[in-house]
Design a protein around this motif. Structure first.
Motif, mmCIF file in Angstrom:
data_model
loop_
_atom_site.group_PDB
_atom_site.id
_atom_site.type_symbol
_atom_site.label_atom_id
_atom_site.label_comp_id
_atom_site.label_asym_id
_atom_site.label_seq_id
_atom_site.Cartn_x
_atom_site.Cartn_y
_atom_site.Cartn_z
ATOM 1 N N VAL A 122 9.424 -1.959 -35.482
ATOM 2 C CA VAL A 122 7.979 -1.762 -35.356
ATOM 3 C C VAL A 122 7.633 -1.522 -33.894
ATOM 4 N N SER A 123 6.444 -1.026 -33.678
ATOM 5 C CA SER A 123 5.914 -0.867 -32.327
ATOM 6 C C SER A 123 4.694 -1.769 -32.176
ATOM 7 N N VAL A 124 4.674 -2.533 -31.101
ATOM 8 C CA VAL A 124 3.546 -3.417 -30.798
ATOM 9 C C VAL A 124 2.930 -2.962 -29.483
ATOM 10 N N GLY B 234 4.098 -4.788 -19.353
ATOM 11 C CA GLY B 234 4.068 -3.533 -20.088
ATOM 12 C C GLY B 234 2.996 -3.551 -21.154
ATOM 13 N N GLU B 235 2.797 -2.388 -21.781
ATOM 14 C CA GLU B 235 1.703 -2.253 -22.741
ATOM 15 C C GLU B 235 2.164 -1.834 -24.136
ATOM 16 N N VAL B 236 3.406 -1.400 -24.274
ATOM 17 C CA VAL B 236 3.911 -0.950 -25.570
ATOM 18 C C VAL B 236 5.395 -1.281 -25.658
ATOM 19 N N MET B 237 5.852 -1.593 -26.867
ATOM 20 C CA MET B 237 7.260 -1.922 -27.051
ATOM 21 C C MET B 237 7.712 -1.519 -28.453
ATOM 22 N N TRP B 238 9.042 -1.374 -28.593
ATOM 23 C CA TRP B 238 9.676 -1.311 -29.895
ATOM 24 C C TRP B 238 10.503 -2.565 -30.072
ATOM 25 N N SER C 174 -2.117 -13.525 -30.074
ATOM 26 C CA SER C 174 -1.657 -12.438 -30.932
ATOM 27 C C SER C 174 -2.764 -11.430 -31.220
ATOM 28 N N LYS C 175 -4.025 -11.879 -31.146
ATOM 29 C CA LYS C 175 -5.127 -10.965 -31.425
ATOM 30 C C LYS C 175 -5.290 -9.910 -30.339
ATOM 31 N N GLN C 176 -4.616 -10.098 -29.200
ATOM 32 C CA GLN C 176 -4.681 -9.096 -28.130
ATOM 33 C C GLN C 176 -3.762 -7.904 -28.407
ATOM 34 N N TYR C 177 -2.948 -8.024 -29.469
ATOM 35 C CA TYR C 177 -1.935 -6.997 -29.731
ATOM 36 C C TYR C 177 -2.080 -6.462 -31.142
ATOM 37 N N ALA C 178 -1.491 -5.282 -31.358
ATOM 38 C CA ALA C 178 -1.580 -4.635 -32.672
ATOM 39 C C ALA C 178 -0.297 -3.876 -32.957
ATOM 40 N N PHE C 179 -0.032 -3.684 -34.260
ATOM 41 C CA PHE C 179 1.063 -2.800 -34.658
ATOM 42 C C PHE C 179 0.587 -1.360 -34.529
ATOM 43 N N LEU C 180 1.337 -0.531 -33.800
ATOM 44 C CA LEU C 180 1.034 0.892 -33.699
ATOM 45 C C LEU C 180 1.867 1.635 -34.740
ATOM 46 N N CYS C 181 1.239 2.499 -35.498
ATOM 47 C CA CYS C 181 1.923 3.228 -36.567
ATOM 48 C C CYS C 181 2.339 4.622 -36.087
ATOM 49 N N ARG C 182 3.234 5.229 -36.847
ATOM 50 C CA ARG C 182 3.778 6.533 -36.452
ATOM 51 C C ARG C 182 2.736 7.643 -36.500
ATOM 52 N N ASP C 183 1.661 7.437 -37.244
ATOM 53 C CA ASP C 183 0.622 8.468 -37.317
ATOM 54 C C ASP C 183 -0.484 8.259 -36.295
ATOM 55 N N GLY C 184 -0.310 7.278 -35.382
ATOM 56 C CA GLY C 184 -1.308 7.042 -34.338
ATOM 57 C C GLY C 184 -2.332 5.990 -34.697
ATOM 58 N N CYS D 120 3.077 -1.469 -40.692
ATOM 59 C CA CYS D 120 3.677 -0.134 -40.667
ATOM 60 C C CYS D 120 4.974 -0.177 -39.855
ATOM 61 N N VAL D 121 5.970 0.484 -40.368
ATOM 62 C CA VAL D 121 7.313 0.442 -39.788
ATOM 63 C C VAL D 121 7.696 1.830 -39.299
ATOM 64 N N TRP D 122 8.370 1.869 -38.158
ATOM 65 C CA TRP D 122 8.840 3.144 -37.617
ATOM 66 C C TRP D 122 10.191 3.539 -38.200
ATOM 67 N N LEU D 123 11.004 2.539 -38.490
ATOM 68 C CA LEU D 123 12.363 2.848 -38.940
ATOM 69 C C LEU D 123 12.933 1.641 -39.675
ATOM 70 N N ASN D 124 13.607 1.879 -40.799
ATOM 71 C CA ASN D 124 14.307 0.824 -41.529
ATOM 72 C C ASN D 124 15.812 1.061 -41.480
ATOM 73 N N ARG D 125 16.551 -0.009 -41.300
ATOM 74 C CA ARG D 125 18.018 0.081 -41.362
ATOM 75 C C ARG D 125 18.489 -0.632 -42.625
#
Length: 737
Positions: A116-118, A244-248, A273-283, A295-300
């Motif tokens: 995921v991306s946060v 930083g501001e974004v991570m995977w 935790s309310k200061q952060y959000a999950f970012l999805c692949r569609d923006g 929302c997940v970017w990639l599943n293994r």
């Protein structure tokens, strides 16, 4: 009557046929391919015998690595095994016809890992926007990449995530790796991408100096794996510390870090935790708290059981019959669960699926392995000398491609090492592999140089040149070898040039004196193969004392045989060859009777006793290639070494770079190789303290050498002008004449 007999015979045999199982083993037993790995626990040795003690209908076959097991399944010699999703990618590319029968889950969820991306909510716009708009010029907390499948991200998966937001860069003047690094640097304002970017330490430092913004958000500018922002937990610390501001990251790590989805009734979510959000692949984005399926970017996917198509139904029934009690039992079914590394009851696929169909359900995973490259495409072409070597090279290429090693490896085949060196010089390929015997010819005749070395820290396994004599001859000093019969593994090799150099320096004699006056007789296989007008008399001079079997036999074992059989008084060979002889590992009749042979230690090297040493293998490239191409070659092979060499002791690797291939040792690379190293290895322990290195001293000082005609005392020695010796001898001979 005849038809009746046939019918009766058929009926008599029918029960036997029905009892025959669907497997490839004895009486139709199913054969399981097991990879032991390099850890202390040997599952095969511990549990395979239990399958034989009871009527399990199973047999074990030990595979060298995962791809070895896949090849065995493809050939039909084994029936099934356990494989990672990356192995499935390789099987798909290699067109191996198998089916996935069961998933081997260790938790009750559909995928082993979910990425995921946060993001920090402060970078989110007021309305949903493109990923480019949201993330450009922000600061990235990158988990780093490494040799582990996912912890941290593999090169392939990290590259895929970056490709979803960053335009591809294909500057022809930069390596593909630097192109990716530069693209990330240009897209983000800053980042903490701690850990090694490339395996070569000097090149890694050079890239980090060139793109400092990618280390700018780290806690320490050194940007190493010791940075507190490196790795899965470090990435989250980077985010919440406002570095930083974004991570995977992995969903499990995010949930644990923020205290989400826990079973503890007393746990409170991370207060910020309310200061952060999950970012999805569609923006778009989603809240972190109270989000059970973000929302997940990639599943293994999970590891799976795969079987050859013919045995898939039987394997599916077998694995599907495993119950929870079997995980804790004592009979053969417990042994099977241990061999399959089952932690909970397997999840069957009904019906079994092809690898392609199975992987299609995991978002992003299959796409990560089908990314397009730059145009025109780049490759590193390796020359091999047999179909077996080329086959290993092609499997290494497949394995490297799965793990994002770029440019990909290509493989060609030529008849000999000399032909491969010629192919590198003629730009038909990029690199060739050769042992120390080819060091002088490669540099002197073909304009090549070793870019990488196959290294081992054990002196007895290195390529050494030692003067060995029979103990009964009572020879104890090097100077006592004058007038003796000498045997070399081959002409123009490391032993030949080492001894020439030694005699020139210690005895103060010329090439002519060393070759025609110092020893009473010389065996130097290879003289007979020199191109040009070489008389039989001249050939006999240097081959009379050699071992002959439909021609002159070359090599260290042949030189040793001359000593054992009394055809020579001294053999200039390596410690490892003598160790094979003394340990009765040379399977030839002459080696059955072990005689005492001892080394003569030169005065200047009593500690190690050799006249010179070199690394056991070399990857040769043209000496005039560009720095960019040099970096690319080194990066590809050191990454292959990092992934498939001997750096992961507890991991069942997909492919074994330095190990048996199709039951044959020393194919393409040596089994004794510890790692591939650049010339920096000569500055490290134990190599830095070892004197008389051939690559750093004799080779570099002797790239020119005298012709065989300069050795002649009279016109009888009229060898081909290309038959060369040492440069220093040339000068002395010319002056003397």
């Amino acid at each position: 009557m005849k038809n009746l007999c046939v019918l009766l015979l058929f009926c008599a045999c029918a029960p036997l046929v029905l009892l025959q199982g669907p497997g490839s083993g004895t009486n139709g037993n199913l054969r399981l391919c097991v990879v032991e790995g390099r850890g202390p626990l040997k599952r095969g040795a511990a549990f395979c015998p239990l399958l034989d003690e009871e009527p399990s209908g199973l047999e074990c076959v030990l595979g060298t690595d995962q791809l070895d097991c896949l090849r065995r399944i493809s050939k039909g010699t084994v029936d099934f095994g356990v494989f990672s999703p990356e192995d499935l990618i390789a099987s798909q590319w290699a067109n191996i016809d198998v089916l996935v029968t069961d998933e081997l889950r260790s938790r009750f969820r559909p995928y082993e890992r979910s990425i995921v991306s946060v993001v920090n909510r402060r970078i989110l716009p007021d309305r949903p926007s493109s990923l480019d708009f949201v993330l450009r010029n922000t600061t990235l907390c990158h988990p780093g990449v490494g040799a582990n499948d996912l912890r941290p991200l593999s090169d392939t998966l990290a590259g895929y995530l970056e490709s979803l937001i960053i335009p591809r860069a294909c500057d022809p003047n930069l390596t593909l790796t630097e192109n990716k690094i530069k693209a990330v640097s240009n897209f983000f304002h800053m980042a903490c991408k701690a850990g090694p970017w490339v395996p070569d330490v000097e090149r890694d430092a050079e890239l980090k100096r060139k793109y400092p913004s990618l280390c700018g958000a780290c806690a320490n500018p050194a940007c190493t794996v010791h940075d507190k922002y490196w790795g899965p937990t470090g990435t989250l610390q980077c985010l919440v510390s406002n570095a930083g501001e974004v991570m995977w990251g992995e969903l499990d790590d995010v949930n644990f870090f923020f205290g989400l989805n826990t079973t503890s009734a007393t746990s409170d979510p991370y207060p910020i935790s309310k200061q952060y959000a999950f970012l999805c692949r569609d923006g778009t984005w989603q809240p972190i708290e109270n989000n059970l399926s973000p929302c997940v970017w990639l599943n293994r996917p999970w590891p799976v059981v795969i079987a050859k198509r013919k045995a898939a139904a039987a394997v599916s029934i077998l694995v599907g019959s495993i119950k929870e009690d079997d995980l804790f039992g004592t009979h053969w079914r417990k042994a099977l669960t241990a061999l399959l590394e089952i932690r909970q009851v397997p999840t069957p696929l009904n019906p079994p699926k092809t690898p392609l169909d199975y992987l299609a359900s995991a978002q992003g995973f299959r796409e990560a392995y089908s990314q397009s490259g730059c145009d025109p495409p780049r490759h590193i072409t390796l020359c091999t000398t047999s179909n077996l070597e080329r086959n290993k090279c092609e499997w290494l290429s497949e394995a490297g491609a799965v793990y994002g090693v770029n440019p990909p490896l290509q493989c060609i085949v030529r008849n000999s090492t000399r032909d491969c060196l010629q192919a590198v010089r003629g730009r038909e390929c990029d690199v060739a592999v050769g042992d120390s015997e080819w060091l002088m010819p490669s540099t002197r005749d073909f304009g090549l140089e070793p870019l990488l070395y196959e290294t081992t820290p054990i002196v007895e396994k290195m390529d050494t040149v030692v003067a060995y004599v029979r103990k009964t001859d009572m020879i104890t000093k090097m100077e006592e070898l004058k007038g003796k019969r000498a045997a070399f593994p081959q002409y123009d090799g490391i032993a030949w040039h080492t001894v020439l150099q030694y005699l020139r320096e210690k005895e103060k004699i010329t090439c002519a004196g060393a070759m025609t006056g110092y020893f009473s007789d010389i065996c130097a296989p290879g003289v007979e193969a020199v191109k040009g007008d070489v008389s039989q008399a001249n050939i006999d001079t240097f081959t009379n004392g050699c071992i002959k079997n439909d021609g002159v036999v070359s090599g260290e074992v042949a030189a040793l045989q001359t000593l054992v059989e009394g055809k020579s008084d001294v053999a200039f060979i390596s410690m490892k060859t003598v160790n094979l002889y003394q340990n009765k590992q040379i399977i030839e009749s002459w080696a059955d009777n072990i005689i005492d042979i001892v080394p003569i230690c030169p005065e200047e090297n009593k500690k190690y006793c050799y006249l010179s040493w070199s690394n056991i293998g070399h990857i040769f490239a043209a000496s005039n290639i560009t720095d960019m191409r040099r970096h690319e070659i080194v990066n590809v092979f050191t990454k292959l070494d990092q992934r498939f060499g001997k750096h992961q002791p507890l991991h069942n690797v997909m492919f074994t770079m330095f190990g048996p291939f199709n039951h044959v040792l020393d194919v393409l690379f040596h089994n004794n190789t510890k790692s591939l190293s650049t010339a920096n290895i000569f500055k490290m322990h134990p190599y830095a303290s070892m004197p008389l290195n051939f690559e750093r001293t004799i080779l570099q000082d002797s790239t020119d050498s005298c012709q065989i005609t300069d050795l002649a005392r009279d016109s009888a020695f009229n060898f081909a002008p290309t038959f060369l010796l040492l440069a220093s001898c040339l000068v002395i001979t010319i002056i003397g004449s």
